[in-house]
Design a protein around this motif. Structure first.
Motif, PDB file in Angstrom:
ATOM      1  N   GLU A  77      -5.174   0.381   1.534  1.00 17.95           N
ATOM      2  CA  GLU A  77      -4.922   1.575   0.913  1.00 17.95           C
ATOM      3  C   GLU A  77      -3.984   2.430   1.947  1.00 17.95           C
ATOM      4  O   GLU A  77      -4.409   2.789   3.008  1.00 17.95           O
ATOM      5  CB  GLU A  77      -6.274   2.382   0.658  1.00 17.95           C
ATOM      6  CG  GLU A  77      -6.925   1.546  -0.255  1.00 17.95           C
ATOM      7  CD  GLU A  77      -8.434   2.210  -0.715  1.00 17.95           C
ATOM      8  OE1 GLU A  77      -8.723   3.453  -0.196  1.00 17.95           O
ATOM      9  OE2 GLU A  77      -8.990   1.967  -1.513  1.00 17.95           O
TER      10      GLU A  77
ATOM     11  N   ASP B 157      -2.359   5.886   1.948  1.00 17.67           N
ATOM     12  CA  ASP B 157      -2.200   7.349   1.347  1.00 17.67           C
ATOM     13  C   ASP B 157      -1.034   7.867   1.996  1.00 17.67           C
ATOM     14  O   ASP B 157      -0.890   8.482   3.180  1.00 17.67           O
ATOM     15  CB  ASP B 157      -3.727   8.016   1.705  1.00 17.67           C
ATOM     16  CG  ASP B 157      -3.813   9.201   1.053  1.00 17.67           C
ATOM     17  OD1 ASP B 157      -2.811   9.572   0.221  1.00 17.67           O
ATOM     18  OD2 ASP B 157      -4.674  10.058   1.090  1.00 17.67           O
TER      19      ASP B 157
ATOM     20  N   TYR C 285       0.874  11.665   2.283  1.00 19.92           N
ATOM     21  CA  TYR C 285       0.627  12.833   1.937  1.00 19.92           C
ATOM     22  C   TYR C 285       1.653  13.707   1.309  1.00 19.92           C
ATOM     23  O   TYR C 285       1.364  14.690   0.887  1.00 19.92           O
ATOM     24  CB  TYR C 285      -0.029  13.586   3.214  1.00 19.92           C
ATOM     25  CG  TYR C 285      -1.070  12.829   3.967  1.00 19.92           C
ATOM     26  CD1 TYR C 285      -2.082  12.321   3.201  1.00 19.92           C
ATOM     27  CD2 TYR C 285      -1.012  12.751   5.361  1.00 19.92           C
ATOM     28  CE1 TYR C 285      -3.222  12.082   4.100  1.00 19.92           C
ATOM     29  CE2 TYR C 285      -2.226  12.073   6.030  1.00 19.92           C
ATOM     30  CZ  TYR C 285      -3.238  11.678   5.270  1.00 19.92           C
ATOM     31  OH  TYR C 285      -4.398  11.172   5.805  1.00 19.92           O
TER      32      TYR C 285
ATOM     33  N   LEU D 144      -1.402   7.141  -3.542  1.00 23.40           N
ATOM     34  CA  LEU D 144      -2.027   6.328  -2.951  1.00 23.40           C
ATOM     35  C   LEU D 144      -1.487   4.973  -3.439  1.00 23.40           C
ATOM     36  O   LEU D 144      -1.504   4.956  -4.725  1.00 23.40           O
ATOM     37  CB  LEU D 144      -3.238   6.632  -3.336  1.00 23.40           C
ATOM     38  CG  LEU D 144      -4.524   5.667  -2.697  1.00 23.40           C
ATOM     39  CD1 LEU D 144      -4.521   5.502  -1.219  1.00 23.40           C
ATOM     40  CD2 LEU D 144      -5.844   5.628  -3.474  1.00 23.40           C
TER      41      LEU D 144
END
Length: 137
Positions: free
Chosen positions: A73, A75, A77, A106
């Motif tokens: 995963e 992510d 920002y 994500l």
């Protein structure tokens, strides 16, 4: 007065019992964070005219997490523009993707089930920004 004290005591015990949840560590921890390191080039250009790079460490606006389901995963920002994601093992590319990250998002990368060993995750920005991390399956 005694009735008020008993009522407060009973209310206090009721509040303590509300919301008690058993924390099962297997529910919260399904894998491991992939620690990312990078170079001195930010993924996003400094805001404002005439701003230059400073001597403070560069913030990597990405976190990576390896789940027990053999997926990664990522992510993001914030918007970081065009990037290339590469996962390799001993110099052999296992996964590659070019992507334009326009907002925080994500992304989940599903890895083949039969992979094992040590791997390198690389994220390259079109402006020379670079982040990498190692993980094991």
């Amino acid at each position: 007065m005694k009735t008020k004290f008993v009522f407060c005591l009973v209310s206090w015990f009721c509040l303590l019992s509300i919301g008690v949840v058993r924390a099962d560590s297997s529910y919260f921890v399904n894998g491991a964070e992939i620690m990312l390191s990078g170079n001195d080039v930010p993924f996003q250009k400094p805001k404002g005219a005439g701003q230059e790079q400073r001597s403070i460490p560069i913030f990597i606006p990405i976190s990576a997490f390896l789940s027990n389901k053999q997926s990664i995963e990522l992510d993001f920002y914030e918007s970081i523009g065009d990037i290339e994601i590469i996962i390799s093992q001993n110099g052999t590319t296992i996964y590659s993707l070019s992507e334009n990250i326009r907002t925080s998002i994500l992304k989940v990368i599903q890895l083949p089930q039969k992979l094992s060993g040590s791997f390198l995750l690389e994220i390259k920005g079109d402006n020379g920004a670079y982040a990498f991390g190692y993980f094991k399956l």
